[in-house]
Write a protein that holds these residues in place. Structure first.
Motif, short mmCIF file in Angstrom:
data_model
loop_
_atom_site.label_atom_id
_atom_site.label_comp_id
_atom_site.label_asym_id
_atom_site.label_seq_id
_atom_site.Cartn_x
_atom_site.Cartn_y
_atom_site.Cartn_z
N UNK A 84 1.07 -1.29 -0.03
CA UNK A 84 -0.56 -0.18 -0.06
C UNK A 84 0.22 0.96 0.20
N UNK A 85 0.26 2.15 -0.65
CA UNK A 85 1.14 3.47 -1.14
C UNK A 85 1.54 3.81 0.59
N UNK A 86 2.22 4.83 0.76
CA UNK A 86 2.80 5.39 2.26
C UNK A 86 2.70 6.73 2.05
N UNK A 87 1.71 6.74 3.36
CA UNK A 87 1.38 8.31 2.95
C UNK A 87 2.09 9.70 3.99
N UNK A 100 -4.20 7.68 11.61
CA UNK A 100 -3.38 8.61 10.51
C UNK A 100 -2.79 8.39 9.59
N UNK A 101 -1.96 6.70 9.53
CA UNK A 101 -1.24 6.33 8.33
C UNK A 101 -2.59 5.78 7.56
N UNK A 102 -1.83 4.97 5.80
CA UNK A 102 -1.70 5.01 5.42
C UNK A 102 -2.01 3.10 4.76
N UNK A 103 -0.57 2.96 5.45
CA UNK A 103 0.24 2.41 4.46
C UNK A 103 0.32 0.74 5.32
N UNK A 125 6.86 9.92 7.92
CA UNK A 125 7.09 11.32 8.46
C UNK A 125 6.82 9.87 10.32
N UNK A 126 6.16 9.13 10.84
CA UNK A 126 6.58 8.48 11.73
C UNK A 126 7.53 7.92 12.23
N UNK A 127 8.10 7.07 10.98
CA UNK A 127 9.15 6.20 10.27
C UNK A 127 10.43 7.02 10.81
N UNK A 128 10.66 8.09 10.32
CA UNK A 128 11.35 8.83 10.60
C UNK A 128 12.05 9.46 12.11
#
Length: 181
Positions: A22-25, A141-144, A30-33
């Motif tokens: 799934x595409x990352x939003x 709020x995430x998408x992936x 931002x969460x990962x970083x």
């Protein structure tokens, strides 16, 4: 015949392997970083525990937390790579809520016994609480799907660690200044 070749090339071709992720939003990346430097700093603190700890229960919690941080960091870095976003370290040098500060690391590096345990438990409590909150944001709020699943797993492990931390004796309050007469 030359006109027929382009038409054949435009047909949908079957693909092998797993379906694309799934595409990352923006929330996912931002969460990962943000989680990567937060966990790296917390790991620096937990890595000090074997030589500085006082209470064996605190040492056990630090060892378990360090193990989980290492595992989470591997998964977070892999997730960032799969997102296609380069590791630009946008949060490098920042002191954000829940991030173990460089000052805290310096103090922990000179403390031993109960003093170290207090620094460690206070910093871990802040880190775990903030991590859990950030994971909740990613989950809503995430998408992936992959990022949301990792956030759920990290949130679950932080809840366990917070519970273990709560069972330790509470840290002694900071020494306050005597009132002026």
């Amino acid at each position: 015949m030359a006109l027929a070749l382009p038409a054949v090339g435009c047909a949908v071709q079957p693909t092998a392997g797993p379906p694309p992720a799934t595409a990352f939003n923006a929330t996912d990346t931002a969460w990962t970083q943000l989680m990567i430097p937060m966990d790296e700093r917390a790991q620096l603190l937990t890595d000090l525990a074997p030589s500085r700890k006082g209470d064996p229960a605190v040492a056990a919690l630090a060892a378990e937390t360090a193990r989980r941080l290492r595992e989470d960091l591997v998964r977070l870095r892999a997730l960032l790579k799969r997102s296609g976003v380069s590791d630009t370290r946008p949060h490098e040098g920042h002191n954000m809520p829940g991030m173990v500060s460089l000052d805290t690391l310096a103090k922990a590096g000179t403390a031993t016994g109960t003093a170290f345990d207090r620094i460690l438990t206070e910093a871990l409590r802040a880190h775990l609480t903030q991590s859990r909150m950030l994971c909740a944001g990613e989950r809503t709020q995430g998408q992936a799907a992959e990022a949301k699943q990792l956030a759920a797993a990290i949130a679950q492990s932080t809840a366990v660690q917070i519970s273990r931390l709560a069972k330790l004796r509470p840290p002694e309050p900071a020494v306050s200044k005597a009132p002026r007469s």
